[in-house]
Design a protein around this motif. Sequence first.
Motif, PDB file in Angstrom:
ATOM      1  N   ASP A   5      45.275 -16.444 -15.679  1.00 54.65           N
ATOM      2  CA  ASP A   5      46.679 -16.380 -15.282  1.00 54.65           C
ATOM      3  C   ASP A   5      46.861 -15.668 -13.942  1.00 54.65           C
ATOM      4  OD1 ASP A   5      45.950 -13.915 -15.976  1.00 54.65           O
ATOM      5  OD2 ASP A   5      47.501 -13.583 -17.500  1.00 54.65           O
ATOM      6  N   LEU A   6      45.832 -15.662 -13.119  1.00 49.28           N
ATOM      7  CA  LEU A   6      45.915 -15.004 -11.811  1.00 49.28           C
ATOM      8  C   LEU A   6      46.908 -15.726 -10.905  1.00 49.28           C
ATOM      9  CD1 LEU A   6      44.253 -12.849  -9.943  1.00 49.28           C
ATOM     10  CD2 LEU A   6      43.294 -14.934  -8.962  1.00 49.28           C
ATOM     11  N   ASP A   7      47.684 -14.954 -10.143  1.00 53.00           N
ATOM     12  CA  ASP A   7      48.511 -15.539  -9.090  1.00 53.00           C
ATOM     13  C   ASP A   7      47.829 -15.217  -7.761  1.00 53.00           C
ATOM     14  OD1 ASP A   7      50.283 -16.253  -7.167  1.00 53.00           O
ATOM     15  OD2 ASP A   7      52.001 -15.201  -8.025  1.00 53.00           O
ATOM     16  N   PRO A   8      46.984 -16.135  -7.257  1.00 54.73           N
ATOM     17  CA  PRO A   8      46.191 -15.792  -6.066  1.00 54.73           C
ATOM     18  C   PRO A   8      47.059 -15.541  -4.849  1.00 54.73           C
ATOM     19  CG  PRO A   8      45.943 -18.133  -6.632  1.00 54.73           C
ATOM     20  CD  PRO A   8      46.737 -17.511  -7.730  1.00 54.73           C
ATOM     21  N   ASP A   9      48.228 -16.196  -4.801  1.00 50.65           N
ATOM     22  CA  ASP A   9      49.092 -15.989  -3.638  1.00 50.65           C
ATOM     23  C   ASP A   9      49.643 -14.558  -3.612  1.00 50.65           C
ATOM     24  OD1 ASP A   9      49.363 -17.691  -1.556  1.00 50.65           O
ATOM     25  OD2 ASP A   9      51.388 -18.329  -2.083  1.00 50.65           O
ATOM     26  N   ALA A  10      49.909 -14.018  -4.796  1.00 50.31           N
ATOM     27  CA  ALA A  10      50.401 -12.630  -4.851  1.00 50.31           C
ATOM     28  C   ALA A  10      49.292 -11.679  -4.407  1.00 50.31           C
ATOM     29  CB  ALA A  10      50.858 -12.289  -6.269  1.00 50.31           C
ATOM     30  N   GLU A  11      48.056 -11.989  -4.785  1.00 55.25           N
ATOM     31  CA  GLU A  11      46.919 -11.149  -4.357  1.00 55.25           C
ATOM     32  C   GLU A  11      46.776 -11.213  -2.836  1.00 55.25           C
ATOM     33  OE1 GLU A  11      45.140  -9.256  -6.351  1.00 55.25           O
ATOM     34  OE2 GLU A  11      45.803 -10.011  -8.304  1.00 55.25           O
ATOM     35  N   LEU A  12      46.874 -12.418  -2.295  1.00 53.82           N
ATOM     36  CA  LEU A  12      46.747 -12.583  -0.843  1.00 53.82           C
ATOM     37  C   LEU A  12      47.897 -11.882  -0.123  1.00 53.82           C
ATOM     38  CD1 LEU A  12      45.035 -14.033   1.380  1.00 53.82           C
ATOM     39  CD2 LEU A  12      46.736 -15.857   1.287  1.00 53.82           C
ATOM     40  N   ALA A  13      49.104 -12.029  -0.682  1.00 51.98           N
ATOM     41  CA  ALA A  13      50.277 -11.392  -0.058  1.00 51.98           C
ATOM     42  C   ALA A  13      50.095  -9.876  -0.022  1.00 51.98           C
ATOM     43  CB  ALA A  13      51.542 -11.758  -0.834  1.00 51.98           C
ATOM     44  N   PRO A  41      39.636  -5.040  -3.890  1.00 57.21           N
ATOM     45  CA  PRO A  41      39.925  -5.438  -5.276  1.00 57.21           C
ATOM     46  C   PRO A  41      40.699  -6.765  -5.331  1.00 57.21           C
ATOM     47  CG  PRO A  41      40.539  -3.142  -4.902  1.00 57.21           C
ATOM     48  CD  PRO A  41      40.195  -3.724  -3.569  1.00 57.21           C
ATOM     49  N   HIS A  42      41.580  -6.986  -4.355  1.00 54.94           N
ATOM     50  CA  HIS A  42      42.335  -8.251  -4.307  1.00 54.94           C
ATOM     51  C   HIS A  42      41.386  -9.414  -4.011  1.00 54.94           C
ATOM     52  CE1 HIS A  42      46.097  -6.009  -4.394  1.00 54.94           C
ATOM     53  NE2 HIS A  42      45.584  -5.228  -3.460  1.00 54.94           N
ATOM     54  N   TYR A  43      40.516  -9.200  -3.035  1.00 54.01           N
ATOM     55  CA  TYR A  43      39.530 -10.234  -2.717  1.00 54.01           C
ATOM     56  C   TYR A  43      38.689 -10.577  -3.948  1.00 54.01           C
ATOM     57  CZ  TYR A  43      39.998  -9.429   2.412  1.00 54.01           C
ATOM     58  OH  TYR A  43      40.433  -9.325   3.707  1.00 54.01           O
ATOM     59  N   ALA A  44      38.288  -9.540  -4.699  1.00 53.10           N
ATOM     60  CA  ALA A  44      37.392  -9.767  -5.849  1.00 53.10           C
ATOM     61  C   ALA A  44      38.065 -10.688  -6.861  1.00 53.10           C
ATOM     62  CB  ALA A  44      37.020  -8.431  -6.488  1.00 53.10           C
ATOM     63  N   GLY A  49      35.840 -10.920   4.857  1.00 54.07           N
ATOM     64  CA  GLY A  49      35.638  -9.656   4.137  1.00 54.07           C
ATOM     65  C   GLY A  49      35.321  -9.902   2.670  1.00 54.07           C
ATOM     66  N   ALA A  50      35.907 -10.960   2.104  1.00 53.21           N
ATOM     67  CA  ALA A  50      35.635 -11.308   0.705  1.00 53.21           C
ATOM     68  C   ALA A  50      34.245 -11.931   0.582  1.00 53.21           C
ATOM     69  CB  ALA A  50      36.695 -12.282   0.197  1.00 53.21           C
ATOM     70  N   ALA A  51      33.880 -12.778   1.533  1.00 58.46           N
ATOM     71  CA  ALA A  51      32.550 -13.419   1.515  1.00 58.46           C
ATOM     72  C   ALA A  51      31.449 -12.367   1.549  1.00 58.46           C
ATOM     73  CB  ALA A  51      32.416 -14.361   2.710  1.00 58.46           C
ATOM     74  N   ASN A  52      31.690 -11.291   2.314  1.00 58.14           N
ATOM     75  CA  ASN A  52      30.686 -10.226   2.448  1.00 58.14           C
ATOM     76  C   ASN A  52      30.494  -9.422   1.162  1.00 58.14           C
ATOM     77  OD1 ASN A  52      30.047 -10.791   5.063  1.00 58.14           O
ATOM     78  ND2 ASN A  52      31.321  -9.186   5.964  1.00 58.14           N
ATOM     79  N   ARG A  53      31.426  -9.571   0.221  1.00 58.27           N
ATOM     80  CA  ARG A  53      31.282  -8.850  -1.061  1.00 58.27           C
ATOM     81  C   ARG A  53      31.034  -9.844  -2.199  1.00 58.27           C
ATOM     82  NH1 ARG A  53      33.579  -3.521  -1.330  1.00 58.27           N
ATOM     83  NH2 ARG A  53      33.696  -2.709   0.779  1.00 58.27           N
ATOM     84  N   ASP A  54      30.540 -11.031  -1.854  1.00 59.50           N
ATOM     85  CA  ASP A  54      30.333 -12.072  -2.873  1.00 59.50           C
ATOM     86  C   ASP A  54      29.067 -11.756  -3.681  1.00 59.50           C
ATOM     87  OD1 ASP A  54      29.845 -14.335  -4.345  1.00 59.50           O
ATOM     88  OD2 ASP A  54      30.055 -15.745  -2.665  1.00 59.50           O
TER      89      ASP A  54
END
Length: 433
Positions: free
Chosen positions: A14-22, A36-39, A347-352
């Motif tokens: 039930d993640l809202d990815p747009d809210a995380e990105l915002a 944490p948002h990227y994760a 930045g998210a790719a670097n923590r993949d």
Amino acid sequence: MVDPIATEGSVTGDLDPDAELAAVLGTTGGRADPYPHYARIRARAPIFRSTIGSWIVSRFANCQQVLRSPHFGKGTDHDATARMRVARWGIPAEEAADFFEFFDRRQSMLTLNPPDHTRLRGLVSRAFTPSTVEALRPGVAALCDGLLGDMADLAGGDNNVDVMRELAFPLPVAVIGELLGVPVPDRPQFQALVRAATAILEPMSNIEELRRARTARIAMEEYFADLIAERRRQPAQDLLSELIAVSDGSDRLTEQEVMSTAILLFAAGFETTTNLIGNGLWALLCHPDQCRILRSSVHDPGALQRAIEELLRWDSPVQLDGRMALRDTVVAGQHISSGEQVMTLLGAANRDPIRFDHPDTLDLGRDEGAPMSFGSGIHYCLGAALARLEGQVCFGQLLTRFTVIELGDGGIAHRDSITLRGLSRFPLRLKTA
Ligand code: HEM
């Protein structure tokens, strides 16, 4: 309620990815710590279409695919971007169109596709090969030594020293300024100008920031027009004179191209490296055990090289990159139509965790290959070798000269930007042996 556009793509749970990105793009907390948002985005919505008008990819392999694939290139869907800005900021539609036209007339290798990209990059790439850059090491070391000497003087009597102002900004400016031939007294003015101009790279810039970006760009052009005229009259031993010689010699570089290349090199040469120094030092202060290990091996070039790669991975100075689909294609099982934008979260790719073992652990001895911080593919950072060298020299000297490096009064503050991630304030207390 979950936005139906935001959930297009492969979203699980039930993640809202747009809210995380915002949160990352638009909140102070999210900008201070986007990880944490990227994760959550990376794990549960590795590709999704955001209401900011782009597809968003966050896994290392998918970012690499987008940046390397000939199915993607530079380009902006101006109508979609304008619609987004008009909706978000109330920017008058004609003014939005005006901005695009203004910046379209100022293309550089960073914004062009082959064959123009190949031609422009080819003309300056000789100056940035690993061996040419290595020859700059003694000069960079001397510049750094001078700045650290001044910092040691300022730090006497338990004074706070702002490392951004005294080292992180002036060192890269001096290095690229020497290379390009920008006179010493002219350099300090560029901090404010480049900072204002880079608002064009930030997805959340408002109308005032975009207007300031244009004004700053015009001021830089006026400055470089005068400098180019001067070097044309009297060539010097610098990269700007070489660029002019190329344009005068074979007519392969127009006046506008000389200007755009000079401004790109100068701006890209310090705005990012400044943040490698600031973000990297902050990471060391937050991980005293790692800092101690690095101190004990600071004269080992291999250890220093690995440490810089890890600091680049840990908190990348450039967090966002992107491309436009040049034809219909597929990424992470998702159909992307020609003309659509894809934003890559470096930045998210670097923590993949698929790419790096225990990615949320800072391990300065890590040896798992280069992070995504310099991008990938044909636009891979031209200055990567120079930035790495500056990082090695700077951290090597800092840890050698100062036996104590502690956070000073008032703490750090992050800049109000995310494409270029860095600190605006970083007070230190320093002690020499
Ligand atoms: C830690 C420091 C640096 C970081 C993190 C960084 C990051 C990047 C990234 C991610 C790109 C790719 C942009 C894209 O894909 O569209 C790039 C391109 C570029 N960088 Fe850097 N950069 C750094 C330092 C430098 C320096 C010192 C220079 C000095 C000249 C430089 C010059 C350039 C240029 C000219 C490009 C455009 C290359 C092209 O479009 O072919 N950068 N950089």
